[in-house]
Design an enzyme around this catalytic site. Sequence first.
Site, PDB file in Angstrom:
ATOM      1  N   HIS A  90     -10.395  -4.213  12.101  1.00 34.44           N
ATOM      2  CA  HIS A  90      -9.843  -3.500  12.591  1.00 34.44           C
ATOM      3  C   HIS A  90     -10.315  -2.878  14.907  1.00 34.44           C
ATOM      4  CE1 HIS A  90      -5.715  -2.942  10.323  1.00 34.44           C
ATOM      5  NE2 HIS A  90      -7.134  -2.921   9.370  1.00 34.44           N
ATOM      6  N   HIS A 113     -14.553  -4.615  -4.103  1.00 39.10           N
ATOM      7  CA  HIS A 113     -14.709  -5.219  -2.293  1.00 39.10           C
ATOM      8  C   HIS A 113     -16.130  -4.745  -2.063  1.00 39.10           C
ATOM      9  CE1 HIS A 113     -13.485  -5.711   1.856  1.00 39.10           C
ATOM     10  NE2 HIS A 113     -11.878  -6.007   1.013  1.00 39.10           N
ATOM     11  N   ASP A 155      -3.530  -9.977   1.225  1.00 40.35           N
ATOM     12  CA  ASP A 155      -2.624 -10.912   0.934  1.00 40.35           C
ATOM     13  C   ASP A 155      -3.058 -11.146  -0.320  1.00 40.35           C
ATOM     14  OD1 ASP A 155      -2.197 -13.584   2.947  1.00 40.35           O
ATOM     15  OD2 ASP A 155      -4.268 -12.557   3.766  1.00 40.35           O
TER      16      ASP A 155
END
Length: 403
Positions: free
Chosen positions: A17, A106, A364
Amino acid sequence: MSTFGQYFRVTTYGESHCLSVGAIVDGCPPGLPLTEDDIQPQMTRRRPGQSALTTPRDEKDRVQIQSGTEHGFTLGTPIALRVLNEDQRPRDYGDSTMDKYPRPSHADYTYQMKYGIKASSGGGRSSARETIGRVAAGAIAEKYLKLAHGVEIIAFVDSVGDEHLFPPTPTHPTAATNPVYLELLNTITRKQVDSFLPVRCPNEEAASRMADKIAHYRDQKDSIGGTVTCVVRNCPVGLGEPVFDKLEAMLAHAMLSIPATKGFDIGSGFGGCAVPGSIHNDAFATAPAIEPSVTGLRQQQNGTVGPRLTTKTNNSGGIQGGITNGAHIYFRVAFKSPATIGQAQSTVSYDAVNGVLEAKGRHDPCVVPRAVPIVEAMTALVLMDADLSQAAREHSKSRLGTQ
């Protein structure tokens, strides 16, 4: 490190970002015709928001060449490639809960432990957004390989969850012995692959099953993994640097550097372990001579290419002893189910307090359809580096005046 390659060096930059993402490409030969139009098609294939089965993040991913070209040709100097992040939503990650708890599976926790700080939004450098620079650089490498050797690189989705295009059978424990699979590798094109959007599995019935599988997990706020197969046609003989930089080792390195990858096999792969050597061995045979201008084949005798060797089968996947033999290179890459899901998950905060995390943001449900151009790009980068290495060796040898 953020740099890949020795002769064709690619350094990617940017977080999920931040203002922009991209790459610096150093070592590209001068005189290559190159504009943004050569790069954009692969960027568009990789971009988010392509269908209801991908993340809804709306990025056009328009690539800009900042340096290294003039009048549509490369100068031999570093090529800067930039893509703006136009649909940034760091506020999606500003929630105190997401900042307090590392997402299960993650890279939040490992980045925090390694650097003592992490990007607060979207995974930072561990996000698939980082692969934009790879795809842009790979498109440059691919154009060079196509012009120099006629190389073709095509990837497609081979499985999603337990839905397979070519499932193992007692007759064919590895797809390498399946004539239908081998014919597909001979003929498949990117246009055909993309005609099976949104999944990119080149079979209508299998693609439908896979799409239903992805939609099921998306609707459950869950995710699912799969595999991507890639084939390289018209690759020159002799690429690869034994012992530690065998071409399949470099391909494995490249593929396993892509986010969410968990496995790599080449040629007959793991299924080949169930095939006896008497069947698995690729017997040699002679093949008609091919002009160097057609294939980029460098082995010349008296100015012409004489009879050459080929193999009757290709369980080796086009590489023997770490060096390309001229047959198709083909391999498969496994992608795990995406770690960020919308379901509430039990976890532990950075200060070891039990809690529940329900991740926000746009993600996704399955990465494999969008991974196809990333796999193609990393393949091109490996082959480009190997080709320039071999060209340097052959040029040095030619100075001695020996054959």
